[in-house]
Design an enzyme around this catalytic site. Structure first.
Site, PDB file in Angstrom:
ATOM      1  N   ARG A   1      65.063  26.693  99.018  1.00 25.53           N
ATOM      2  CA  ARG A   1      65.337  27.956  98.329  1.00 25.53           C
ATOM      3  C   ARG A   1      64.695  29.106  99.108  1.00 25.53           C
ATOM      4  NH1 ARG A   1      68.718  30.240  94.646  1.00 25.53           N
ATOM      5  NH2 ARG A   1      67.673  31.332  92.957  1.00 25.53           N
TER       6      ARG A   1
ATOM      7  N   THR B   1      78.389  30.161  95.410  1.00 24.08           N
ATOM      8  CA  THR B   1      77.524  29.062  95.818  1.00 24.08           C
ATOM      9  C   THR B   1      78.474  27.939  96.137  1.00 24.08           C
ATOM     10  OG1 THR B   1      75.824  29.880  94.381  1.00 24.08           O
ATOM     11  CG2 THR B   1      75.752  27.521  94.839  1.00 24.08           C
TER      12      THR B   1
ATOM     13  N   THR C   1      73.530  28.231  98.633  1.00 23.60           N
ATOM     14  CA  THR C   1      74.000  29.524  98.148  1.00 23.60           C
ATOM     15  C   THR C   1      73.489  30.695  98.973  1.00 23.60           C
ATOM     16  OG1 THR C   1      74.168  30.888  96.140  1.00 23.60           O
ATOM     17  CG2 THR C   1      72.054  29.835  96.533  1.00 23.60           C
TER      18      THR C   1
ATOM     19  N   ASN D   1      73.898  33.378  96.916  1.00 21.48           N
ATOM     20  CA  ASN D   1      74.057  33.990  95.599  1.00 21.48           C
ATOM     21  C   ASN D   1      75.501  34.424  95.377  1.00 21.48           C
ATOM     22  OD1 ASN D   1      73.252  34.540  93.027  1.00 21.48           O
ATOM     23  ND2 ASN D   1      72.524  36.593  93.477  1.00 21.48           N
TER      24      ASN D   1
ATOM     25  N   GLU E   1      69.723  36.848  97.070  1.00 22.11           N
ATOM     26  CA  GLU E   1      69.076  35.959  96.094  1.00 22.11           C
ATOM     27  C   GLU E   1      68.001  36.672  95.285  1.00 22.11           C
ATOM     28  OE1 GLU E   1      70.721  32.860  95.197  1.00 22.11           O
ATOM     29  OE2 GLU E   1      70.562  32.708  97.354  1.00 22.11           O
TER      30      GLU E   1
ATOM     31  N   ASP F   1      68.123  36.901  91.547  1.00 22.40           N
ATOM     32  CA  ASP F   1      67.789  35.784  90.647  1.00 22.40           C
ATOM     33  C   ASP F   1      66.384  35.903  90.057  1.00 22.40           C
ATOM     34  OD1 ASP F   1      70.203  34.529  90.652  1.00 22.40           O
ATOM     35  OD2 ASP F   1      69.673  32.978  92.087  1.00 22.40           O
TER      36      ASP F   1
ATOM     37  N   SER G   1      66.326  29.366  89.959  1.00 27.79           N
ATOM     38  CA  SER G   1      67.718  29.013  90.268  1.00 27.79           C
ATOM     39  C   SER G   1      68.327  28.186  89.144  1.00 27.79           C
ATOM     40  CB  SER G   1      67.733  28.188  91.558  1.00 27.79           C
ATOM     41  OG  SER G   1      69.038  27.740  91.831  1.00 27.79           O
TER      42      SER G   1
ATOM     43  N   GLY H   1      78.284  28.459  90.531  1.00 27.84           N
ATOM     44  CA  GLY H   1      78.628  29.187  89.300  1.00 27.84           C
ATOM     45  C   GLY H   1      77.469  29.844  88.579  1.00 27.84           C
ATOM     46  N   GLY H   2      76.339  30.097  89.277  1.00 27.38           N
ATOM     47  CA  GLY H   2      75.218  30.757  88.604  1.00 27.38           C
ATOM     48  C   GLY H   2      74.773  29.936  87.400  1.00 27.38           C
TER      49      GLY H   2
HETATM   50  O1  DON Z   1      70.493  29.906  92.421  1.00 28.99           O
HETATM   51  C1  DON Z   1      71.247  30.292  91.545  1.00 28.99           C
HETATM   52  O2  DON Z   1      71.213  29.892  90.397  1.00 28.99           O
HETATM   53  C2  DON Z   1      72.321  31.323  91.893  1.00 28.99           C
HETATM   54  N1  DON Z   1      71.889  32.132  93.004  1.00 28.99           N
HETATM   55  C3  DON Z   1      73.598  30.618  92.176  1.00 28.99           C
HETATM   56  C4  DON Z   1      74.723  31.576  92.452  1.00 28.99           C
HETATM   57  C5  DON Z   1      76.048  30.974  92.260  1.00 28.99           C
HETATM   58  O3  DON Z   1      76.194  29.823  91.910  1.00 28.99           O
HETATM   59  C6  DON Z   1      77.216  31.851  92.464  1.00 28.99           C
HETATM   60  N2  DON Z   1      78.425  31.086  92.389  1.00 28.99           N
HETATM   61  N3  DON Z   1      79.448  31.280  91.909  1.00 28.99           N
END
Ligand code: DON
Length: 557
Positions: free
Chosen positions: A94, A368, A386, A388, A407, A410, A439, A460-461
């Site tokens: 990360r 991501t 990712t 982000n 990032e 986050d 994350s 997908g965040g």
């Molecule tokens: O680490 C995380 O949770 C986010 N930065 C992930 C971002 C993400 O999955 C975007 N995708 N669609």
């Protein structure tokens, strides 16, 4: 109704070496489930060359930096969950906040969050972790030469690749949107020429990848590439300096492991919130199932109960989760069977709980990418990586040809103010130098008797947590095959916005009407891109979600 007997829910922490000595069965079959065709072909070729799952993952990671610039990267970070010769492991690569970062760095004089600052441009970037991560993975588990593993990416950057329609349209959409928002960067000069079905070459990126190929991680964190990153930061208001690049370290952590229904879940520990969240989600469902009949898959009651659980999961996430090197994260308490049971106890089959009343429970009271690989020895990895958002911070390091992450968004820029993914946070996830931002990435393996039976994950965040929990439940609780596990319509609820369930296309209208009648708002928007490998006594299956541009390959039995 589903007639599945529920086993007693029990979480245990196993040490990373707890499975040493387990006889690993050679599966013969090998499989990759990848977010695009280039990474699928390159990773599978590594397996065919006698490489192991980690070797193939390293190749895939670098290829994706070339062919899937929305998310694949050398300018970002990620997590890799590993099962290797019976041992489980977790690699945290990360990004970290630069040394000059401080908790109020995205606030204006009035104390309000400045729009876009943590999302776009050089100041949004954390110190990239990907190259250090891949290097660490290779040092510990690699079997083929590093140079061989990086070669396919160099080739694709130097000689170009045929641009898939979906990449071209993502670039066009991104350019239109950033222009509309008045956000300027050098993105267009690097990516505008990537037109569908034409060859796209990235000479600067090829030079960067060659430096990495020749010098390993030092080729990125030192020397010319480092020079280019730091100059770019200085010219564009970014914070990353040479000391930061030299200080970056990938960290080996103990994966979060727990027993569930006769399986062992091996998943992401903090600084991911995902493992704890998935554990809580499937645990509370199990607890609910011990007092009620388990609802049918994707019925209105299933979506409602899972949403009730989601409320509780995200209330805890906002309060307790952060970088374990900086804050004490009470992981054991958050996944303790009694706690999970107590949290699930108030869930009612027919009524929605009042959102403000759902508090963190421990009180003493879009881009991501993910891939999964299994080699012929049964070793497996699940890797989520990712920058982000789609195309990260939208800026390319001049001369080095790669996109930087955004990032920093986050972190919690201000307590209670939602980030891009609508997640709120407080002290545990406040910005601090060299801290890792919280994350949701949740690369997950499931083992049974020491053998990996499932590898899953998604982008997908915050919705990653739902994608992972539901793909896992699909494959192991509902016993769907890999294809159906990856493609059955999914849903997501995260406490806020209040009583809103986000749903994929494909749900029955009557199910959605039932939920609306209960008081839910339906937000119909697809999310995630699951790449999953399932192993049963019949053999290995792999699936990439059909809505994406992924590809899975499984060798014949
Ligand atoms: O680490 C995380 O949770 C986010 N930065 C992930 C971002 C993400 O999955 C975007 N995708 N669609």
């Amino acid at each position: 109704m589903l007639k599945k007997t529920f086993f007693l829910f029990s979480f245990v922490f196993l040490t990373a070496c707890s499975q040493t000595g387990v006889e690993v069965t050679q599966t013969q079959q090998q499989a990759v489930a990848m977010p695009d065709t280039f990474s699928a072909d390159a990773a599978y070729a590594v397996l065919e060359d006698g490489g192991n799952a980690v070797d193939a993952a390293i190749t895939a990671q670098f290829v994706l930096a070339v062919t899937l610039p929305e998310a694949g990267n050398v300018g970002g970070g990620g997590f890799m969950t590993i099962a290797f010769e019976g041992i489980t492991d977790f690699l945290d690569y990360r990004e970290m906040a630069p040394s000059d970062a401080h908790r109020d760095m995205y606030l204006d004089d009035e104390g309000d969050v400045k729009p876009y600052e943590s999302l776009f441009g050089a100041k949004a970037a954390g110190i990239p972790g990907t190259v250090a991560g891949m290097w660490a993975a290779h040092q510990k588990y690699g079997s083929l030469p590093w140079s061989r593993l990086v070669a396919p990416a160099v080739e694709l950057a130097e000689n170009g690749f045929l641009v898939p329609e979906k990449l071209a349209s993502n670039i066009t959409r991104y350019l239109a949107r950033t222009r509309e928002q008045g956000l300027n960067s050098n993105f267009a000069s690097y990516f505008e020429q990537a037109k569908a079905n034409t060859i796209f070459k990235q000479p600067e990126l090829a030079t960067t990848l060659k430096a990495i190929q020749q010098h390993g991680q030092d080729g990125f964190y030192q020397g010319e590439v480092a020079e280019k990153i730091v100059s770019f930061m200085q010219e564009n208001g970014g914070l990353i300096n040479h000391t930061d690049l030299a200080a970056y370290k990938a960290v080996w952590r103990k994966p979060l492991e727990l027993n569930w229904q006769g399986f062992t879940l091996v998943t992401a520990p903090p600084p991911s919130s995902g493992g704890v969240a998935v554990a809580q989600w499937i645990g509370m469902l199990e607890s609910y199932g011990s007092n009620h009949t388990l609802p049918d898959h994707n019925s209105a009651e299933y979506l409602h109960v899972m949403s009730e659980i989601g409320k509780r999961v995200f209330a805890d996430r906002a309060e307790y989760l952060g970088d374990p090197d900086f804050v004490e994260v009470p992981v054991a308490k958050l996944v303790a069977p009694d706690y999970i049971k107590a949290r699930a106890a108030l869930i009612q089959p027919n009524s929605i709980s009042d959102t403000p009343s759902v508090k963190p429970g421990l009180k003493e009271s879009e881009d991501t990418t993910h891939f999964s690989i299994m080699d012929k020895w049964g070793n497996a990895i699940a890797n989520t990586t990712t920058i982000n958002l789609t195309f990260g911070s939208g800026v390319v390091v001049t001369g080095a040809g790669f996109l930087l992450n955004d990032e920093m968004d986050d972190f919690s820029a201000k307590p209670g103010v939602p980030n891009f993914f609508g997640a709120v946070g407080g002290e545990a996830n406040a910005i601090s130098p060299y801290k890792r931002m919280l994350s949701s990435m949740t690369p997950t393996l499931v083992t049974q008797g020491g053998d990996v039976v499932l590898a899953t994950g998604s982008p997908g965040g915050t919705t990653i947590i739902s994608s992972v929990a539901q793909s896992l439940l699909n494959a192991l609780l509902f016993d769907f095959d890999a294809k159906k596990s990856a493609n059955a319509p999914r849903f997501h609820h995260q406490l806020l916005p209040k009583d809103t369930i986000r749903v994929h296309p494909g749900f029955d209208e009557s199910t959605l009407a039932e939920l609306t009648d209960m008081g839910y708002t339906i937000d119909a928007r697809r999310f995630g891109d699951v790449h999953l490998i399932k192993r049963t006594s019949q053999g290995v299956e792999a699936a990439s979600e059909a809505s994406g541009r992924g590809k899975s390959i499984v060798s014949a039995r």
